[in-house]
Write an enzyme that holds these catalytic residues in place. Structure first.
Site, PDB file in Angstrom:
ATOM      1  N   LYS A 260       5.679  -4.457  -4.575  1.00 47.23           N
ATOM      2  CA  LYS A 260       7.129  -4.354  -4.520  1.00 47.23           C
ATOM      3  C   LYS A 260       7.663  -4.402  -3.090  1.00 47.23           C
ATOM      4  O   LYS A 260       8.627  -5.090  -2.803  1.00 47.23           O
ATOM      5  CB  LYS A 260       7.540  -3.043  -5.187  1.00 47.23           C
ATOM      6  CG  LYS A 260       9.032  -2.763  -5.173  1.00 47.23           C
ATOM      7  CD  LYS A 260       9.731  -3.608  -6.195  1.00 47.23           C
ATOM      8  CE  LYS A 260      11.221  -3.361  -6.259  1.00 47.23           C
ATOM      9  NZ  LYS A 260      11.896  -4.473  -6.940  1.00 47.23           N
TER      10      LYS A 260
ATOM     11  N   ARG B 194       3.741  -0.298  -4.910  1.00 46.34           N
ATOM     12  CA  ARG B 194       3.512  -0.816  -3.557  1.00 46.34           C
ATOM     13  C   ARG B 194       2.190  -1.573  -3.424  1.00 46.34           C
ATOM     14  O   ARG B 194       1.898  -2.161  -2.380  1.00 46.34           O
ATOM     15  CB  ARG B 194       3.507   0.339  -2.554  1.00 46.34           C
ATOM     16  CG  ARG B 194       4.773   1.136  -2.517  1.00 46.34           C
ATOM     17  CD  ARG B 194       4.657   2.257  -1.526  1.00 46.34           C
ATOM     18  NE  ARG B 194       4.690   1.755  -0.174  1.00 46.34           N
ATOM     19  CZ  ARG B 194       5.796   1.575   0.534  1.00 46.34           C
ATOM     20  NH1 ARG B 194       6.960   1.864   0.002  1.00 46.34           N
ATOM     21  NH2 ARG B 194       5.753   1.121   1.756  1.00 46.34           N
TER      22      ARG B 194
ATOM     23  N   GLU C   2       7.154 -15.385 -10.900  1.00 50.88           N
ATOM     24  CA  GLU C   2       6.427 -14.212 -10.409  1.00 50.88           C
ATOM     25  C   GLU C   2       5.901 -13.310 -11.522  1.00 50.88           C
ATOM     26  O   GLU C   2       4.908 -12.624 -11.326  1.00 50.88           O
ATOM     27  CB  GLU C   2       7.236 -13.417  -9.375  1.00 50.88           C
ATOM     28  CG  GLU C   2       8.354 -12.583  -9.900  1.00 50.88           C
ATOM     29  CD  GLU C   2       9.070 -11.783  -8.801  1.00 50.88           C
ATOM     30  OE1 GLU C   2       8.405 -11.274  -7.900  1.00 50.88           O
ATOM     31  OE2 GLU C   2      10.305 -11.675  -8.886  1.00 50.88           O
TER      32      GLU C   2
ATOM     33  N   CYS D  97       0.854  -1.179   0.000  1.00 45.92           N
ATOM     34  CA  CYS D  97       0.000   0.000   0.000  1.00 45.92           C
ATOM     35  C   CYS D  97       0.894   1.235   0.000  1.00 45.92           C
ATOM     36  O   CYS D  97       1.932   1.273   0.653  1.00 45.92           O
ATOM     37  CB  CYS D  97      -0.946   0.092   1.184  1.00 45.92           C
ATOM     38  SG  CYS D  97      -2.079  -1.275   1.313  1.00 45.92           S
TER      39      CYS D  97
HETATM   40  O1  M6R Z   1      12.986  -5.163  -0.444  1.00 44.18           O
HETATM   41  P1  M6R Z   1      13.463  -6.550  -0.170  1.00 44.18           P
HETATM   42  O2  M6R Z   1      14.727  -6.871  -0.872  1.00 44.18           O
HETATM   43  O3  M6R Z   1      13.576  -6.847   1.303  1.00 44.18           O
HETATM   44  O4  M6R Z   1      12.335  -7.488  -0.738  1.00 44.18           O
HETATM   45  C1  M6R Z   1      12.368  -8.870  -0.555  1.00 44.18           C
HETATM   46  C2  M6R Z   1      11.411  -9.587  -1.480  1.00 44.18           C
HETATM   47  O5  M6R Z   1      10.094  -9.186  -1.229  1.00 44.18           O
HETATM   48  C3  M6R Z   1      11.731  -9.349  -2.957  1.00 44.18           C
HETATM   49  O6  M6R Z   1      13.046  -9.676  -3.259  1.00 44.18           O
HETATM   50  C4  M6R Z   1      10.792 -10.177  -3.847  1.00 44.18           C
HETATM   51  O7  M6R Z   1      11.066 -11.534  -3.687  1.00 44.18           O
HETATM   52  C5  M6R Z   1      10.907  -9.760  -5.315  1.00 44.18           C
HETATM   53  N1  M6R Z   1       9.609  -9.533  -5.861  1.00 44.18           N
HETATM   54  C6  M6R Z   1      11.539 -10.787  -6.170  1.00 44.18           C
HETATM   55  O8  M6R Z   1      11.659 -10.361  -7.481  1.00 44.18           O
END
Ligand code: M6R
Length: 604
Positions: A599, A27, A488, A2
């Site tokens: 994201k 988001r 994904e 969000c």
């Molecule tokens: O912001 P972060 O690196 O902590 O996020 C972790 C995961 O949510 C993120 O890498 C997610 O797996 C991606 N969508 C993968 O492409």
């Protein structure tokens, strides 16, 4: 998850809110809404299912105001619907609220305080706005006092922006665990989940800490801490060009971000290495890591996968035992720790709730920590003992690409630095600056082969509902990331697998035409992985081989330039990113905003 925005004191409030939401769409993007008030007795609420483009279509020319709040949603409580979209409002139409986070005890609050109140939505957020209204009306409290009273009852995570029609130029702001910033602009003020949303208005932002309540008017920002004391805080400057957050001529952010990787490698080398290749890393950080008897790398999704490569780098170059943990697991099931642990948090956004939960535990226990992140002043960066920035530029596509390679490159630099002070010959001989230069050139050569990779995506992946990526050791770690990328954004059921393990069960899934993609970049295991590919081929698999030049044989589908084997993931992941991109693109999917995802994952 969000995105929220607010503005007060600008007659272009609608435009500022909608453009801000557009920047925050990464988001969450299942529904959106704004509430604006013109201070002259007119106000407007517009909500829609779907994207910000649909919200724009619903905003008629008469909708105007100088103060307002907006929200783009990733549904947690309640289906995707206009009723469940934010802003939510009290039944007497007095209070309007947007929320990022999850209120864990909303059912209890509803039962205890609001049993006679009719609800329009199934959200936890509406419970909060009705509660604020109840306290304002029944206890004769002003908006801030009612807000504070309600906050005192809430458990969970939140970033709130509240408006009261009786004080229409004021935004009431509070946060716990979820990110929120105040932007100080010229003659007006803004609020946002991420500075990126408001760079067209200001580059000066104030952090808000958990437990603080902030009152924002067009020309004042008043911060009050949990004890009710006024807090003085100076804004910090965000040194990012608003244009960096645009996708330019690219059809999707993901492709732009894949293409940026060679430059990210160069930037990291310039930032963290001298001209002669000596690491330029804070001495205190190196000493703190040197004092540790074991490293614990923590991350989620792609960041976790970058940690799997980091383990190899720290163990080989710095000779320090290293464990890698998925943050959502480590948060609630801690293994037996060593005597002197040091925690490394990998997180592109610096906001991932699962990782933050681990950091809270680590801080409570008094252990030292480092956050490696792409976002300056993000929550995990502020709360860890040390921070190293990835300098990758904003990553907006939901599928992480350049953050993964930046994390690995920075882990390599850090492992080299630590290995050198630990007297490891292998680290002394590892010319990381030269290697990153070779990596950058190699990445460029791969992204220049887009047509070949698109053709492979069409031949192998477009028509199959499932796919396997296989490899051993480091190649296995890359196969996990390759599979995540594919599933994904293209919805192909993909699995990354240790190639030697296939025959212990999973090979039963191989049928005629099942795509099996093998990574061959490590001399020690090249022959074995080739045999494992043959075994799947014998059972009908449609095999593709991605090999490094020194190990390639005739018939390999993609041949990668050679760099040090430890850094081969920086190259082998790039075709995997592009295979996923073209599969998604040619299926006509929204590459940057795949279904069900967001994201920045700020709920646990
Ligand atoms: O912001 P972060 O690196 O902590 O996020 C972790 C995961 O949510 C993120 O890498 C997610 O797996 C991606 N969508 C993968 O492409």
């Amino acid at each position: 998850m969000c995105g929220i925005v607010g503005v007060t004191g600008n007659d272009n409030a609608v435009k500022i809110l909608v453009e801000g939401l557009q920047k925050l769409e990464y988001r969450g993007y299942d529904s959106a809404g704004i509430y604006v008030n013109d201070q002259k007795g007119n106000d407007y609420l517009v909500k829609t299912k779907g994207r910000i483009s649909q919200l724009r279509e619903k905003i008629t020319p008469d909708v105007h105001g100088s103060t307002g709040i907006g929200h783009t949603r990733w549904a947690t409580h309640g289906v995707v619907s206009v009723d469940n979209a934010h802003p939510h409002f009290s039944n007497d139409d007095r209070f309007y609220l947007v929320h990022n986070g999850v209120i864990d005890n909303f059912q209890e609050i509803k039962a205890q305080y609001l049993s006679d109140v009719p609800f329009k939505s199934q959200t936890d957020t509406e419970v909060v706005v009705q509660l604020i209204d109840k306290f304002a009306v029944e206890d004769h409290l002003d908006a801030k006092a009612a807000f504070l009273k309600a906050l005192g009852l809430l458990e969970g995570s939140y970033a709130f922006l509240l408006m009261d029609r009786e004080q229409p130029d004021t935004l009431f702001v509070a946060k716990n665990k979820s990110p929120l910033l105040i932007g100080v602009a010229d003659g007006f003020n803004v609020v946002c989940s991420d500075a990126m949303a408001m760079l067209r208005e200001t580059h000066d932002f104030l952090e808000i800490m958990d437990g603080e309540v902030v009152t924002v008017t067009p020309d004042t920002v008043h911060i009050q801490d949990a004890a009710g004391k006024t807090v003085e805080r100076k804004p910090y400057h965000v040194d990012m060009n608003a244009d960096e957050t645009d996708k330019g001529t690219y059809p999707f952010y993901m492709l732009k971000e894949v293409d940026e990787q060679p430059n990210v490698m160069r930037k990291l080398a310039q930032t963290y290495l001298s001209e002669h290749g000596e690491p330029q890393i804070d001495d205190k950080l190196i000493k703190a890591m040197q004092a540790a008897d074991r490293l614990y790398i923590v991350g989620a999704g792609t960041s976790y996968h970058a940690g799997l490569i980091g383990k190899r780098l720290f163990e080989r170059l710095a000779h320090i035992p290293t464990e890698v943990h998925v943050s959502s697991e480590l948060a609630y099931e801690q293994p037996m720790l060593s005597d002197k642990p040091f925690f490394i948090f990998l997180t592109q956004s610096g906001e991932t709730a699962d990782s933050r939960e681990v950091l809270v535990n680590v801080n409570d226990a008094g252990y030292p920590s480092l956050t490696i992140t792409n976002v300056q002043n993000s929550t995990l960066s502020r709360e860890a003992s040390y921070t190293l920035l990835l300098h990758a530029g904003p990553e907006i596509a939901v599928a992480s690409t350049k953050a993964y390679t930046a994390q690995i490159a920075l882990e390599a630099i850090l492992a080299k630095a630590l290995g050198e002070v630990n007297g490891q010959i292998i680290a002394q001989n590892f010319n990381v600056r030269q290697q990153l230069g070779l990596v950058a050139t190699g990445m460029q050569a791969i992204v220049d082969e887009k047509a070949t990779i698109e053709a492979l995506a069409n031949d192998y992946l477009m028509k199959s509902p499932k796919a396997f990526y296989i490899g051993r050791g480091i190649d296995h770690a890359v196969s996990l990331e390759a599979a995540l990328k594919l599933k994904e954004i293209s919805y192909v059921q993909a699995e990354g697998f240790a190639s030697g393990e296939l025959k212990h069960g999973t090979i039963a899934l191989i049928e005629d035409g099942t795509p099996v993609i093998g990574f061959i970049t490590q001399a020690k295991t090249a022959g074995l992985t080739r045999s494992n590919l043959q075994e799947t081929m014998a059972r009908g698999a449609n095999t593709m081989t991605i090999a490094r030049q020194g190990l390639a044989i005739e018939g390999d589908n993609l041949v990668l330039p050679d760099v040090d084997e430890m850094l081969m993931p920086l190259l082998s992941v790039v075709p995997a990113q592009l295979l996923a991109y073209y599969t998604s693109l040619n299926k006509g999917l929204d590459v940057d905003k795949p279904r069900n995802l967001a994201k920045s994952v700020t709920v646990e």
